[in-house]
Scaffold this motif. Structure first.
Motif, PDB file in Angstrom:
ATOM      1  N   PRO A 227       0.804  -1.228   0.000  1.00  0.00           N
ATOM      2  CA  PRO A 227       0.000   0.000   0.000  1.00  0.00           C
ATOM      3  C   PRO A 227       0.834   1.274   0.000  1.00  0.00           C
ATOM      4  N   ALA A 228       2.006   1.241   0.641  1.00  0.00           N
ATOM      5  CA  ALA A 228       2.810   2.459   0.734  1.00  0.00           C
ATOM      6  C   ALA A 228       3.318   2.931  -0.622  1.00  0.00           C
ATOM      7  N   LEU A 229       3.358   2.044  -1.611  1.00  0.00           N
ATOM      8  CA  LEU A 229       3.877   2.417  -2.930  1.00  0.00           C
ATOM      9  C   LEU A 229       2.829   3.089  -3.805  1.00  0.00           C
ATOM     10  N   LEU A 230       1.573   3.096  -3.372  1.00  0.00           N
ATOM     11  CA  LEU A 230       0.497   3.639  -4.187  1.00  0.00           C
ATOM     12  C   LEU A 230      -0.026   4.931  -3.575  1.00  0.00           C
ATOM     13  N   ALA A 231      -0.544   5.785  -4.426  1.00  0.00           N
ATOM     14  CA  ALA A 231      -1.024   7.096  -3.992  1.00  0.00           C
ATOM     15  C   ALA A 231      -2.437   6.982  -3.435  1.00  0.00           C
ATOM     16  N   ASP A 232      -2.787   7.950  -2.599  1.00  0.00           N
ATOM     17  CA  ASP A 232      -4.135   8.027  -2.049  1.00  0.00           C
ATOM     18  C   ASP A 232      -4.844   9.243  -2.646  1.00  0.00           C
ATOM     19  N   GLY A 233      -6.132   9.106  -2.814  1.00  0.00           N
ATOM     20  CA  GLY A 233      -6.929  10.230  -3.265  1.00  0.00           C
ATOM     21  C   GLY A 233      -7.013  10.351  -4.773  1.00  0.00           C
ATOM     22  N   PRO A 234      -7.934  11.186  -5.245  1.00  0.00           N
ATOM     23  CA  PRO A 234      -8.114  11.379  -6.688  1.00  0.00           C
ATOM     24  C   PRO A 234      -6.892  12.009  -7.339  1.00  0.00           C
ATOM     25  N   ALA A 235      -6.765  11.812  -8.632  1.00  0.00           N
ATOM     26  CA  ALA A 235      -5.674  12.422  -9.393  1.00  0.00           C
ATOM     27  C   ALA A 235      -6.033  13.874  -9.682  1.00  0.00           C
ATOM     28  N   ARG A 236      -5.273  14.801  -9.119  1.00  0.00           N
ATOM     29  CA  ARG A 236      -5.589  16.218  -9.265  1.00  0.00           C
ATOM     30  C   ARG A 236      -4.745  16.903 -10.322  1.00  0.00           C
ATOM     31  N   THR A 237      -3.526  16.464 -10.506  1.00  0.00           N
ATOM     32  CA  THR A 237      -2.617  17.133 -11.434  1.00  0.00           C
ATOM     33  C   THR A 237      -2.640  16.427 -12.789  1.00  0.00           C
ATOM     34  N   ARG A 238      -2.113  17.140 -13.786  1.00  0.00           N
ATOM     35  CA  ARG A 238      -2.084  16.577 -15.132  1.00  0.00           C
ATOM     36  C   ARG A 238      -1.222  15.322 -15.181  1.00  0.00           C
ATOM     37  N   GLN A 239      -0.073  15.366 -14.514  1.00  0.00           N
ATOM     38  CA  GLN A 239       0.812  14.203 -14.524  1.00  0.00           C
ATOM     39  C   GLN A 239       0.136  12.996 -13.880  1.00  0.00           C
ATOM     40  N   ALA A 240      -0.566  13.204 -12.776  1.00  0.00           N
ATOM     41  CA  ALA A 240      -1.253  12.099 -12.110  1.00  0.00           C
ATOM     42  C   ALA A 240      -2.361  11.528 -12.996  1.00  0.00           C
ATOM     43  N   ARG A 241      -3.067  12.389 -13.722  1.00  0.00           N
ATOM     44  CA  ARG A 241      -4.137  11.910 -14.598  1.00  0.00           C
ATOM     45  C   ARG A 241      -3.575  11.107 -15.773  1.00  0.00           C
ATOM     46  N   VAL A 242      -2.452  11.571 -16.315  1.00  0.00           N
ATOM     47  CA  VAL A 242      -1.825  10.836 -17.425  1.00  0.00           C
ATOM     48  C   VAL A 242      -1.388   9.450 -16.962  1.00  0.00           C
ATOM     49  N   ARG A 243      -0.779   9.386 -15.788  1.00  0.00           N
ATOM     50  CA  ARG A 243      -0.350   8.079 -15.272  1.00  0.00           C
ATOM     51  C   ARG A 243      -1.548   7.172 -15.007  1.00  0.00           C
ATOM     52  N   ALA A 244      -2.580   7.723 -14.404  1.00  0.00           N
ATOM     53  CA  ALA A 244      -3.767   6.905 -14.126  1.00  0.00           C
ATOM     54  C   ALA A 244      -4.411   6.410 -15.420  1.00  0.00           C
ATOM     55  N   ALA A 245      -4.442   7.266 -16.441  1.00  0.00           N
ATOM     56  CA  ALA A 245      -4.994   6.842 -17.728  1.00  0.00           C
ATOM     57  C   ALA A 245      -4.143   5.740 -18.346  1.00  0.00           C
ATOM     58  N   GLY A 246      -2.816   5.852 -18.215  1.00  0.00           N
ATOM     59  CA  GLY A 246      -1.951   4.795 -18.723  1.00  0.00           C
ATOM     60  C   GLY A 246      -2.186   3.472 -18.024  1.00  0.00           C
ATOM     61  N   TRP A 247      -2.329   3.518 -16.692  1.00  0.00           N
ATOM     62  CA  TRP A 247      -2.614   2.287 -15.954  1.00  0.00           C
ATOM     63  C   TRP A 247      -3.961   1.696 -16.362  1.00  0.00           C
ATOM     64  N   TYR A 248      -4.975   2.540 -16.454  1.00  0.00           N
ATOM     65  CA  TYR A 248      -6.319   2.064 -16.792  1.00  0.00           C
ATOM     66  C   TYR A 248      -6.326   1.395 -18.166  1.00  0.00           C
ATOM     67  N   THR A 249      -5.641   2.016 -19.115  1.00  0.00           N
ATOM     68  CA  THR A 249      -5.585   1.442 -20.462  1.00  0.00           C
ATOM     69  C   THR A 249      -4.829   0.119 -20.465  1.00  0.00           C
ATOM     70  N   LEU A 250      -3.700   0.063 -19.758  1.00  0.00           N
ATOM     71  CA  LEU A 250      -2.925  -1.179 -19.683  1.00  0.00           C
ATOM     72  C   LEU A 250      -3.729  -2.277 -19.010  1.00  0.00           C
ATOM     73  N   HIS A 251      -4.414  -1.940 -17.944  1.00  0.00           N
ATOM     74  CA  HIS A 251      -5.227  -2.930 -17.224  1.00  0.00           C
ATOM     75  C   HIS A 251      -6.313  -3.509 -18.125  1.00  0.00           C
ATOM     76  N   LEU A 252      -7.019  -2.624 -18.840  1.00  0.00           N
ATOM     77  CA  LEU A 252      -8.101  -3.103 -19.694  1.00  0.00           C
ATOM     78  C   LEU A 252      -7.575  -3.866 -20.909  1.00  0.00           C
ATOM     79  N   ALA A 253      -6.417  -3.462 -21.451  1.00  0.00           N
ATOM     80  CA  ALA A 253      -5.862  -4.168 -22.603  1.00  0.00           C
ATOM     81  C   ALA A 253      -5.441  -5.581 -22.224  1.00  0.00           C
ATOM     82  N   LEU A 254      -4.646  -5.696 -21.155  1.00  0.00           N
ATOM     83  CA  LEU A 254      -4.227  -7.028 -20.717  1.00  0.00           C
ATOM     84  C   LEU A 254      -5.416  -7.844 -20.233  1.00  0.00           C
ATOM     85  N   GLY A 255      -6.346  -7.176 -19.554  1.00  0.00           N
ATOM     86  CA  GLY A 255      -7.530  -7.890 -19.076  1.00  0.00           C
ATOM     87  C   GLY A 255      -8.375  -8.415 -20.213  1.00  0.00           C
ATOM     88  N   GLY A 256      -8.496  -7.638 -21.310  1.00  0.00           N
ATOM     89  CA  GLY A 256      -9.259  -8.120 -22.460  1.00  0.00           C
ATOM     90  C   GLY A 256      -8.625  -9.339 -23.094  1.00  0.00           C
TER      91      GLY A 256
END
Length: 431
Positions: free
Chosen positions: A89-118
């Motif tokens: 848990p300590a390696l992961l962030a808490d709370g919504p993504a507020r900054t542009r960099q955080a949103r880009v990273r979250a979008a990258g994770w979401y896309t990777l998760h859905l691609a591999l999951g598909g």
């Protein structure tokens, strides 16, 4: 069991489930993209066209990436990664993504998760029935006639059928390997894509610094208020015990001083504890709950346990002359100076000299006391009074000095008349 744990152990199963969830999340995007591809191909049957399905899959990923920019995607992804991927848990962030960099990273994770999951979900749905059918070919003639109809005759040979169960088992193991590899990839990328950004770390550091500042301030309030009260009560009680039979009037005065000191301290303690119950935030009345100001100095001097020769220049108790925040800190500085005089003054007849003067730009506080011959009371861990005085002054933009002076001890504090106004100088801690 250890040999198969990476493929079928609890962590592998949870990661597999995480990938299946990713495949389920991909389905709405995939269905929309199949409609778009079908419209572009002139109504061609998409399900019968494998290339068209790959095109629809590729088109669904940018749609998922756009969704990943929403602020709430990161906390939901973090919760799933912590529960199913085995990421600390300590390696992961808490709370919504507020900054542009955080949103880009979250979008990258979401896309990777859905691609591999598909991919893993598709394999999980299609491969097991096929593998089981291949493994059962040697045992069912009707199944062989149906599956191998029109196929090469070599597949009907006994030696080929003998390898069919092994081929089916190999397919299942290969599926588990793909799922384990995809889960491991997600787990390794989670800290980089869902971990705190530099802005997150800075915000967390600021929150910790603010919390620490509040705790330190509350600790100083407790130290000065309770420490002074205990020193005064201890000395008054000790003096009363020694003259209990000879001077009842002195004993009466000492008990009165103990009563007044404890009553005042209980009120101050309630204020500080009230702040603790509110997590250190001031109430609607502002910061006044932190303690009294210089307007309450007469009550402190009347029952402090030592004679005090008080001199003042100007009216330091008037709020128009001294900022209320400065007045409260000045009161605590005087209180701690008197506590030092109680502990180190030796109980002699010489009074403690207290000077509070309003200068042109600053408030000057001077506490002078004689040093007695008897040793001072040593507290476990050493005293922290002068350190707290220096901290109070520095936070206001002032300075303090403390040290021996003409056979006694002098404490000097210079504070700006208004909180936050800086003056030249430094703080010294010598006692």
């Amino acid at each position: 069991m250890r040999a198969v744990a990476p493929l079928f152990g609890r962590r592998a199963r949870l990661r597999w489930l995480h990938l299946i969830i990713g495949g389920a999340l991909l389905m709405p995007y995939f269905l929309v993209s199949t409609v778009l591809v079908g419209m572009a191909s002139g109504g061609e049957q998409l399900l019968s066209s494998l290339p068209a399905q790959f095109v629809a899959f590729a088109l669904a990923l940018p749609m998922a990436a756009v969704t990943g920019f929403f602020a709430l995607v990161r906390p939901l992804s973090v919760a799933a990664a912590r529960a199913l991927c085995g990421v600390p848990p300590a390696l992961l962030a808490d709370g919504p993504a507020r900054t542009r960099q955080a949103r880009v990273r979250a979008a990258g994770w979401y896309t990777l998760h859905l691609a591999l999951g598909g991919i893993v979900s598709g394999i999980t749905l299609a491969l097991p029935p096929f593998a089981v059918t291949v493994a059962a070919l040697p045992f069912f003639a009707g199944l062989r006639d149906t599956w191998l109809y029109g196929g090469p005759d070599a597949l009907r040979e006994p030696w080929a059928l003998a390898f069919a169960p092994l081929a089916g088992l190999a397919m299942l193991v290969a599926m588990a390997l793909v799922a384990a590899a995809a889960g491991e990839l997600l787990a390794r990328r989670a800290p980089a894509l869902l971990g705190p950004t530099p802005e997150d770390r800075l915000a967390a550091a600021e929150r910790r610094a603010a919390d620490l500042a509040v705790r330190n301030r509350l600790a100083r309030e407790l130290h000065d208020s309770v420490g002074h009260a205990l020193s005064a009560v201890t000395l008054q009680a000790g003096a009363a015990r020694r003259v209990l039979d000879r001077d009842p009037e002195f004993v009466r005065e000492a008990l009165t001083a103990i009563e007044e000191t404890t009553r005042r301290t209980v009120g101050e303690l309630d204020s500080v504890l009230g702040l603790l119950r509110r997590d250190g935030e001031p109430d609607e009345g502002g910061e006044a709950a932190y303690g009294p100001g210089l307007d309450a100095l007469d009550g402190l001097l009347a029952h402090c346990g030592v004679p005090v020769a008080y001199e003042r220049e100007g009216d330091p108790g008037a709020p128009d002359n001294v900022d209320p925040a400065v007045s409260r800190e000045a009161y605590r500085i005087v209180q701690e100076g008197l506590s030092n005089a109680l502990r180190h003054g030796g109980g002699g007849p010489s009074p403690v000299r207290l000077l509070i003067a309003i200068r042109e730009r600053e408030l000057e506080i001077v506490v002078e006391n004689p040093v007695g011959e008897r040793p001072a009371v040593v507290r476990p861990g050493g005293g922290r009074g002068l350190r707290g005085i220096a901290e109070r002054a520095v936070l206001l933009g002032g300075r303090t000095e403390a040290g021996p002076y003409d056979g006694g001890w002098r404490l000097t504090a210079r504070l700006p008349l208004a909180a936050g106004r800086t003056t030249d100088g430094h703080a010294e801690e010598q006692r």
